[in-house]
Design an enzyme around this catalytic site. Structure first.
Site, mmCIF file in Angstrom:
data_model
loop_
_atom_site.group_PDB
_atom_site.id
_atom_site.type_symbol
_atom_site.label_atom_id
_atom_site.label_comp_id
_atom_site.label_asym_id
_atom_site.label_seq_id
_atom_site.Cartn_x
_atom_site.Cartn_y
_atom_site.Cartn_z
ATOM 1 N N SER A 1 40.119 31.501 32.517
ATOM 2 C CA SER A 1 40.307 32.831 31.941
ATOM 3 C C SER A 1 39.645 33.936 32.756
ATOM 4 O O SER A 1 38.563 33.751 33.329
ATOM 5 C CB SER A 1 39.683 32.825 30.542
ATOM 6 O OG SER A 1 39.468 34.132 30.088
ATOM 7 N N GLU B 1 38.131 36.199 31.485
ATOM 8 C CA GLU B 1 36.849 36.467 30.814
ATOM 9 C C GLU B 1 35.675 35.907 31.634
ATOM 10 O O GLU B 1 34.545 36.372 31.511
ATOM 11 C CB GLU B 1 36.892 35.854 29.404
ATOM 12 C CG GLU B 1 35.646 36.019 28.561
ATOM 13 C CD GLU B 1 35.373 37.437 28.029
ATOM 14 O OE1 GLU B 1 36.283 38.279 28.052
ATOM 15 O OE2 GLU B 1 34.229 37.686 27.616
ATOM 16 N N TYR C 1 32.013 32.247 25.137
ATOM 17 C CA TYR C 1 33.363 31.818 25.528
ATOM 18 C C TYR C 1 33.505 31.839 27.051
ATOM 19 O O TYR C 1 33.977 30.882 27.658
ATOM 20 C CB TYR C 1 34.410 32.750 24.885
ATOM 21 C CG TYR C 1 35.819 32.528 25.408
ATOM 22 C CD1 TYR C 1 36.645 31.558 24.850
ATOM 23 C CD2 TYR C 1 36.324 33.291 26.461
ATOM 24 C CE1 TYR C 1 37.936 31.357 25.332
ATOM 25 C CE2 TYR C 1 37.611 33.097 26.946
ATOM 26 C CZ TYR C 1 38.413 32.129 26.380
ATOM 27 O OH TYR C 1 39.683 31.927 26.872
HETATM 28 P P1 NAP Z 1 45.389 30.253 20.803
HETATM 29 O O1 NAP Z 1 46.632 30.893 20.319
HETATM 30 O O2 NAP Z 1 44.102 30.535 20.119
HETATM 31 O O3 NAP Z 1 45.642 28.665 20.773
HETATM 32 C C1 NAP Z 1 44.597 27.750 20.925
HETATM 33 C C2 NAP Z 1 45.066 26.398 20.459
HETATM 34 O O4 NAP Z 1 43.980 25.459 20.617
HETATM 35 C C3 NAP Z 1 45.475 26.336 18.973
HETATM 36 O O5 NAP Z 1 46.631 25.561 18.860
HETATM 37 C C4 NAP Z 1 44.283 25.629 18.332
HETATM 38 O O6 NAP Z 1 44.618 24.901 17.174
HETATM 39 C C5 NAP Z 1 43.894 24.670 19.444
HETATM 40 N N1 NAP Z 1 42.536 24.145 19.253
HETATM 41 C C6 NAP Z 1 41.406 24.853 19.003
HETATM 42 N N2 NAP Z 1 40.360 24.029 18.877
HETATM 43 C C7 NAP Z 1 40.843 22.761 19.024
HETATM 44 C C8 NAP Z 1 40.241 21.484 18.968
HETATM 45 N N3 NAP Z 1 38.940 21.323 18.721
HETATM 46 N N4 NAP Z 1 41.035 20.404 19.184
HETATM 47 C C9 NAP Z 1 42.346 20.545 19.425
HETATM 48 N N5 NAP Z 1 42.978 21.741 19.485
HETATM 49 C C10 NAP Z 1 42.224 22.843 19.280
HETATM 50 O O7 NAP Z 1 45.159 30.548 22.353
HETATM 51 P P2 NAP Z 1 46.233 31.004 23.469
HETATM 52 O O8 NAP Z 1 46.231 32.474 23.545
HETATM 53 O O9 NAP Z 1 47.490 30.255 23.280
HETATM 54 O O10 NAP Z 1 45.497 30.502 24.798
HETATM 55 C C11 NAP Z 1 45.737 29.214 25.327
HETATM 56 C C12 NAP Z 1 44.588 28.837 26.243
HETATM 57 O O11 NAP Z 1 44.491 29.771 27.316
HETATM 58 C C13 NAP Z 1 43.216 28.842 25.582
HETATM 59 O O12 NAP Z 1 42.459 27.815 26.188
HETATM 60 C C14 NAP Z 1 42.644 30.192 25.944
HETATM 61 O O13 NAP Z 1 41.229 30.141 25.925
HETATM 62 C C15 NAP Z 1 43.193 30.353 27.340
HETATM 63 N N6 NAP Z 1 43.414 31.728 27.791
HETATM 64 C C16 NAP Z 1 44.112 32.595 27.011
HETATM 65 C C17 NAP Z 1 44.364 33.878 27.479
HETATM 66 C C18 NAP Z 1 45.132 34.870 26.651
HETATM 67 O O14 NAP Z 1 45.042 36.062 26.946
HETATM 68 N N7 NAP Z 1 45.927 34.426 25.693
HETATM 69 C C19 NAP Z 1 43.907 34.257 28.752
HETATM 70 C C20 NAP Z 1 43.206 33.334 29.534
HETATM 71 C C21 NAP Z 1 42.993 32.061 29.038
HETATM 72 P P3 NAP Z 1 44.480 25.548 15.685
HETATM 73 O O15 NAP Z 1 45.750 26.288 15.446
HETATM 74 O O16 NAP Z 1 44.317 24.354 14.835
HETATM 75 O O17 NAP Z 1 43.287 26.465 15.701
HETATM 76 N N1 GDD Z 2 39.607 41.209 18.917
HETATM 77 C C1 GDD Z 2 39.257 42.497 18.818
HETATM 78 N N2 GDD Z 2 39.244 43.088 17.593
HETATM 79 N N3 GDD Z 2 38.944 43.174 19.941
HETATM 80 C C2 GDD Z 2 38.620 44.480 19.817
HETATM 81 C C3 GDD Z 2 38.598 45.144 18.590
HETATM 82 C C4 GDD Z 2 38.914 44.409 17.413
HETATM 83 O O1 GDD Z 2 38.908 44.924 16.298
HETATM 84 N N4 GDD Z 2 38.272 46.440 18.821
HETATM 85 C C5 GDD Z 2 38.086 46.575 20.120
HETATM 86 N N5 GDD Z 2 38.291 45.384 20.748
HETATM 87 C C6 GDD Z 2 38.130 45.136 22.186
HETATM 88 C C7 GDD Z 2 37.251 43.943 22.527
HETATM 89 O O2 GDD Z 2 35.869 44.303 22.420
HETATM 90 C C8 GDD Z 2 37.696 43.668 23.948
HETATM 91 O O3 GDD Z 2 37.033 44.521 24.841
HETATM 92 C C9 GDD Z 2 39.182 44.056 23.933
HETATM 93 O O4 GDD Z 2 39.388 44.805 22.734
HETATM 94 C C10 GDD Z 2 40.130 42.850 23.934
HETATM 95 O O5 GDD Z 2 39.727 41.969 22.904
HETATM 96 P P1 GDD Z 2 40.618 40.691 22.513
HETATM 97 O O6 GDD Z 2 41.991 41.099 22.232
HETATM 98 O O7 GDD Z 2 39.861 39.932 21.472
HETATM 99 O O8 GDD Z 2 40.686 39.873 23.893
HETATM 100 P P2 GDD Z 2 39.554 39.452 24.922
HETATM 101 O O9 GDD Z 2 39.775 40.226 26.182
HETATM 102 O O10 GDD Z 2 38.212 39.498 24.341
HETATM 103 O O11 GDD Z 2 39.911 37.914 25.155
HETATM 104 C C11 GDD Z 2 41.259 37.498 25.379
HETATM 105 O O12 GDD Z 2 41.529 37.501 26.757
HETATM 106 C C12 GDD Z 2 40.802 36.535 27.529
HETATM 107 C C13 GDD Z 2 41.239 36.701 28.981
HETATM 108 O O13 GDD Z 2 40.562 37.747 29.582
HETATM 109 C C14 GDD Z 2 41.422 36.120 24.751
HETATM 110 O O14 GDD Z 2 42.798 35.789 24.754
HETATM 111 C C15 GDD Z 2 40.697 35.050 25.510
HETATM 112 O O15 GDD Z 2 41.031 33.756 25.003
HETATM 113 C C16 GDD Z 2 41.107 35.151 26.988
HETATM 114 O O16 GDD Z 2 40.477 34.163 27.753
#
Ligand code: NAP
Ligand code: GDD
Length: 373
Positions: A141, A143, A164
């Protein structure tokens, strides 16, 4: 479904019920993979995003011949993971499962490290012990970059700002280490934020678009948010999972960034979304410190030059199109729930925007605020 022909490969996806897992399952099935997915036990179904793939059960059941089925396991349960790897012996493993919410990782640091760091370690150890000839994808990520200033790429120093981020950085290095130390075919996809109509409700983009739709149908009157100054490089999840597959097809296991090369503040996201209905976001947004984090990642902007050069691939959907897509899908769903439209009527996006604008005009009249244009 009728057109599915096995391409000879089996993929295993952890986190298949999540945003990315659901898109990746659809994409791999469309390429002829047999897809097996790991879900964990929940007291209420956690498979809403993939229930439509049950159609495969009708014809094949949960047999070796089936294009798709789910298995119970947990990233904190090494026995369950090893048993599945031994049974399935997949060609490609996509480890997408995680506690993926950065804010919540401050409240649940131990389980975050357990699932996000020890989970990958358990899988990597099993691949090694079972001598599987499988490719492994780790969902790394942006992050991880934390407070390193943008633009960020594969060479940028990583200074994570949350449990995280730390959990993902440790898993990133384990993935690299098992490649170098044991010759495993392991890949890191360093993905910048990616969103979609399937995004979890407590991520900021979806929270904004779903709340605007609720405001328009009259079930909410404001949005409460935290830090609006953070900058993110937001792309479209459905495209990013294709990027994961491209990464895994690269002959030499390696680490790759996926990003749009655009960055915007949360405030700009609000502006863009409310502007679609000629509304001023300031009339509807409240700030509450409880949504601010103990430490923040100030700015993310990805440099995907290596990915474009070596994989000849980059995502296409940019910020404005993403905001529009998400808000239209949320508005459609909420108007449909209220019985105000029928989504099966195949109306254009413009149709929904116009309905939204009309309702927005009435809200402004009622609250005595001015519509923008
Ligand atoms: P998401 O919607 O939160 O999906 C995460 C999945 O992991 C859910 O199906 C969840 O199941 C499962 N999970 C959580 N804890 C588990 C456990 N202990 N054992 C088995 N399964 C578990 O996340 P996403 O946005 O699809 O992201 C997919 C991956 O990419 C994650 O690893 C995330 O950290 C990473 N990532 C995401 C982003 C982004 O912007 N979306 C960016 C960079 C990296 P439940 O439904 O049961 O909770
Ligand atoms: N969630 C959330 N809720 N974020 C907020 C809010 C709120 O009410 N208000 C402001 N924010 C700001 C957070 O502080 C952060 O700076 C930004 O919005 C984005 O927050 P999120 O959407 O929660 O995403 P993230 O950047 O923290 O994390 C996501 O992106 C990562 C990749 O850079 C997640 O998808 C992670 O799983 C992923 O790895």
């Amino acid at each position: 479904m009728e057109n599915w022909h096995w391409n000879g490969k089996v993929a295993l996806i952890t986190g298949i019920g999540g945003q990315d897992g659901s898109y990746l399952a659809e994409f791999l099935l469309s390429k002829g993979y047999k897809v097996r997915g790991i879900v964990r036990r929940a007291s209420f179904p956690n498979t809403k995003r993939i229930d439509h793939l049950d159609i495969y059960d009708d014809k094949y059941g949960k047999t070796d011949e089936s294009p798709f089925y789910l298995l119970y396991a947990d990233l904190s349960d090494g026995i369950s993971l090893k048993n599945i790897l031994n049974k399935i012996r997949p060609d490609e493993i996509y480890n997408l499962g995680a506690q993926s919410h950065v804010g919540i990782s401050f409240q649940c640091p131990e389980s975050t490290i357990n699932y996000n760091t020890l989970g990958p370690l358990r899988i990597l150890e099993s691949i090694k012990d079972l001598k599987l000839d499988a490719k492994y994808y780790q969902a790394s990520s942006s992050e991880m970059f934390g407070k390193s200033p943008p633009p960020q790429n594969e060479e940028t120093r990583m200074i994570p700002q949350s449990p995280y981020g730390v959990s993902k950085l440790a898993a990133f290095h384990l993935t690299r280490l098992y490649r170098e130390a044991y010759g495993l075919k392991t890949y890191n996809g360093i993905l910048f934020n990616h969103e979609s109509p399937r995004r979890g409700l407590n991520f900021v983009t979806k929270k904004i678009t779903a709340s605007i739709a609720s405001i328009l149908v009259g079930t909410k009157d404001k949005i409460t948010l935290g830090n609006l100054d953070a900058k993110r490089d937001w792309g479209f999840a459905k495209e990013y999972v294709e990027g994961m597959w491209h990464i895994m097809q690269h002959e030499t296991p390696d680490d790759f960034v996926i990003a749009t090369k655009e960055t915007h503040t949360v405030r700009e996201f609000l502006e863009e979304a409310f502007n679609l209905f000629d509304l001023n976001w300031k009339d509807f947004v409240k700030i509450d410190d409880k949504f601010k984090r103990p430490a923040e990642v100030p700015a993310l902007l990805g440099d995907g030059e290596k990915t474009l050069r070596l994989l000849n691939w980059e995502p296409k959907t940019k910020f404005k199109a993403l905001v529009r897509m998400m808000i239209i899908e949320d508005l459609k769903e909420k108007l449909n729930e209220k019985g105000l439209v029928n989504i099966n009527d195949n109306n254009s996006d413009e149709y929904y925007i116009n309905i939204g604008k009309e309702i927005a005009r009435k809200i402004c009249e009622k609250r005595n605020i001015t519509q923008k244009f």
